[in-house]
Design an enzyme around this catalytic site. Structure first.
Site, PDB file in Angstrom:
ATOM      1  N   THR A 162      58.668 -42.932   2.261  1.00 22.99           N
ATOM      2  CA  THR A 162      57.432 -43.174   3.031  1.00 22.99           C
ATOM      3  C   THR A 162      57.435 -42.232   4.246  1.00 22.99           C
ATOM      4  OG1 THR A 162      58.412 -45.054   4.182  1.00 22.99           O
ATOM      5  CG2 THR A 162      57.100 -45.534   2.239  1.00 22.99           C
ATOM      6  N   LYS A 188      65.636 -45.149   0.566  1.00 22.29           N
ATOM      7  CA  LYS A 188      64.549 -44.692   1.428  1.00 22.29           C
ATOM      8  C   LYS A 188      64.558 -45.579   2.669  1.00 22.29           C
ATOM      9  CE  LYS A 188      60.991 -46.259   2.298  1.00 22.29           C
ATOM     10  NZ  LYS A 188      60.334 -47.243   3.260  1.00 22.29           N
ATOM     11  N   THR A 199      68.618 -53.714   4.159  1.00 19.20           N
ATOM     12  CA  THR A 199      67.630 -52.841   4.785  1.00 19.20           C
ATOM     13  C   THR A 199      67.037 -51.832   3.814  1.00 19.20           C
ATOM     14  OG1 THR A 199      69.082 -52.991   6.675  1.00 19.20           O
ATOM     15  CG2 THR A 199      67.273 -51.465   6.834  1.00 19.20           C
ATOM     16  N   GLU A 280      63.092 -42.659  12.623  1.00 16.38           N
ATOM     17  CA  GLU A 280      61.844 -42.056  13.087  1.00 16.38           C
ATOM     18  C   GLU A 280      62.028 -41.414  14.464  1.00 16.38           C
ATOM     19  OE1 GLU A 280      58.731 -44.782  10.529  1.00 16.38           O
ATOM     20  OE2 GLU A 280      59.249 -45.402  12.547  1.00 16.38           O
ATOM     21  N   ASN A 403      54.628 -43.813  15.229  1.00 18.22           N
ATOM     22  CA  ASN A 403      54.228 -45.210  15.082  1.00 18.22           C
ATOM     23  C   ASN A 403      52.979 -45.631  15.834  1.00 18.22           C
ATOM     24  OD1 ASN A 403      56.140 -46.410  13.231  1.00 18.22           O
ATOM     25  ND2 ASN A 403      57.633 -45.622  14.711  1.00 18.22           N
ATOM     26  N   SER A 408      46.362 -44.302  10.877  1.00 18.00           N
ATOM     27  CA  SER A 408      45.144 -43.498  11.016  1.00 18.00           C
ATOM     28  C   SER A 408      45.227 -42.230  10.186  1.00 18.00           C
ATOM     29  CB  SER A 408      44.894 -43.181  12.469  1.00 18.00           C
ATOM     30  OG  SER A 408      46.009 -42.525  13.024  1.00 18.00           O
TER      31      SER A 408
END
Lengths: 408, 408
Positions: A162, A188, A199, A280, A403, A408
């Site tokens: 993702t 992933k 997780t 991230e 995040n 969007s």
């Protein structure tokens, strides 16, 4: 979702060469669940008699696929099995519609592959709360079934990504009774990553045979010190699943074998650390070693308090050896600590002892250490023999960028 | 530390006009503890017989001043009292040196003001782990004592600021037995803010008289639903202290008076919300109302899980009505929840019910709501009558900027 335009600076140089695992074949396809121009569904089909173990999120709002897998896992090994995973949509918090999607998909997989529906496991990862367009997946099943190959595991690793910036794989090979036994796994995950669960999505395969109940016990045990010891952002996913399949194709029973356990642990540790390396926005990989705690459980609480502290994580991002924030995190964790018996090290640098900064501490030396990419923060509580190691990354502008704009 | 060049967009329009509280006088000075060109020490002196209550951080690594205050608070009211606070250095994790600094300062305050050392309370806020240059403070005590004024509370509020972008004050006035009773309080705090403690530095004064033990019980009770219900970043300070002084100058005993409790609660709530409005990098103020939980304790756990989730906080920063992340936070909190009985509202907008998005939900409408500055997220668990309200802010690039560079 945010466009991920670059690979994590902490990524391994290349995807590892994963061995063929007898008894399992893979295929992936682009079903257009959400993403365009990339694969987003993977199918794995396992030979009859494969033992399967799983560990899943403990979230009270876990997804329909997780609930379905948990209901099916208790059953004894028998015929063939299948695992179908899609990315782009998590099918979580989708009410009765979500359960219906799982039923439709597993029934369709059963029909196409000939696997009994009770042995078809699914997972979905991506946005929460939007209906899964399961018909897009179902129309791809014939194509997937026709493309099954024992060499397609890397493509499968790519199809389940993702916000990941790189595909994650790990492998180990040992000999048991003179016969080679292989383990290969894919994973992933890069956000909504916190312990106390299985997780992310992780699939590990071995050609060893293994007793079904013992396999589950082994997987649960090793999860505690691998996947349950990593955190990116303290947030726990609704969807995440770890499954281990032992096909038996190698003709060796590995039940209870110590070398197998060590090898499996190495694969799990490697995959879990790769998830952190793809955290991230991450620019630093941080190992937090806690020793001298009153118990192992206390050590893990302290380690996670440090690893999840936004102030510790932003200091690391700023390459600031701000050990005061490590003290703060220990203080707030709730586990036993005595200010005056704490010892803190950054790498080999003794930072604090006896309730204060070490007399030989050099801020310049520590600041130079913090410029590294892989960092170790070692804390000794001075209370007992409890210990734990956890892994995390820093908190950067990249995390906010990814995040604040995910949907969007 | 990072230069704070602008006031929080969530700041009140102006500092409130605080009434004079009979029996307490204030002074502030620039001692140069760390900051240049601003005040950084405040002194408050309280008249004999003032009842004093306090609530302090529960951190296991709490600072030397906190330990000293806690040791002194149990004693009965008697002669005058004094409170001395410095900003710029927290005197936390400074070992025996830290305790010596507290002793030196409290002895010097006692000498200059004539207050018994056992009634001199101190607090220090700022960087952790660096020696407090207490001599810089002590040399300012004569100046402070000579400048004491009952009108100097706003200057005191400014002297205790660290990363705060505005000074925080609140007041209430009631009548008891026909006589006016006033309450005035000041606070500092914008980062390392999380509940389960007496967050930040807060000083509240009233001219009512109050029984010492009852005052402590009242303060502890009201803290649970005010300061212990706010969070900026889930990090708990080593230093933070809340003290309430009842001087008795109004000639009214307010012990057990319901109107006084309501007024005090309003001052505490106001100050605690101002701390959130000054949350590091904050652009949105968020009230999270949890109802229908199995217990009040469960409701607070859910509320804080939502308020502390980096994924929820970054979605708010991005003005994204990402209610899936609210579901995730509820799921991970550990408190009782049933996916299918959850109801979620953003303001008055019904977002989710019966385990899925509401059929009338409009993403455009919710996105428009999220553009507001003050937001309400309401969650009903549908399980019982437990409820709690917590307050937080969003997680933005500003937080990273401030904290990745705090010490440089």
């Amino acid at each position: 979702m945010a466009t991920i335009s670059h690979v994590s600076p902490l990524a391994p140089a290349y995807f590892p060469e994963l061995p063929l695992i007898g008894g399992v074949r893979f295929a992936s396809a682009a079903a257009g669940v959400r993403y365009k121009g990339r694969t987003d569904v993977m199918l794995a089909v396992l030979q009859p008699g494969t033992a399967i173990a799983g560990v899943f999120t403990k979230s009270a709002t876990r997804s329909a696929p997780v609930l379905d897998c948990q209901a099916k896992l208790g059953q004894p090994a028998g015929g063939p099995a299948a695992i179908l995973v899609n990315s782009g949509n998590s099918n979580a918090f989708t009410g009765h519609y979500g359960q219906a999607s799982v039923s439709e998909i597993t029934a369709a997989v059963a029909k196409v592959t000939g696997v009994d529906q009770s042995r078809v496991f699914t997972a979905s990862t991506g946005v929460i709360g939007e209906p899964l367009p399961h018909e897009k997946i179902i129309t791809k099943l014939e194509e997937l079934n026709g493309a099954l190959s024992d060499a397609a595991i890397e493509d499968a690793a790519r199809a389940i990504m993702t916000t990941d910036t790189f595909a994650k794989g790990a492998t180990a090979e040992i000999e048991i009774d003179g016969k080679p036994v292989k383990i290969a796994g894919i994973a992933k995950g890069s956000g909504m990553i916190a312990p106390d669960m299985a997780t992310m999505l992780v699939y590990i395969f071995t050609d060893a045979a293994y007793d079904q109940a013992a396999l589950q016990a082994l997987l649960s045990k090793l999860t505690e010190t691998t996947f349950n010891c990593i955190t990116v952002d303290s947030d726990t996913s609704t969807s995440d699943s770890l499954m281990l399949a032992a096909t038996g194709a190698a003709g060796v029973d590995a039940t209870g074998n110590a070398a197998f356990e060590t090898a499996l642990n190495s694969v799990m540790l490697d995959l879990s650390q790769q998830v952190v390396r793809d955290g991230e926005g991450a620019t630093k990989f941080v190992e937090i070693r806690v020793t001298g705690a009153a118990s192992d459980a206390d050590a893990k609480i302290h380690g996670l308090a440090i690893a999840n502290s936004p102030l510790v994580k932003t200091a690391i991002a700023g390459e600031d050896p701000n050990w005061g924030r490590v003290v703060m995190a220990i203080g707030k964790s709730g586990a036993a600590a005595d200010r005056d018996s704490l010892t803190i090290r950054f790498g080999d640098i003794l930072v604090a002892e006896n309730g204060w900064v070490s007399p030989n501490y050099s801020e310049d030396q520590a600041a130079a250490y913090m410029k590294g990419q892989d960092l170790v923060i070692a804390v000794d509580l001075g209370l007992g023999s409890g210990k734990a190691t956890v892994w995390t990354c820093d908190l950067t502008h990249g995390y906010i960028e990814i995040n604040a704009d995910y949907r969007s």
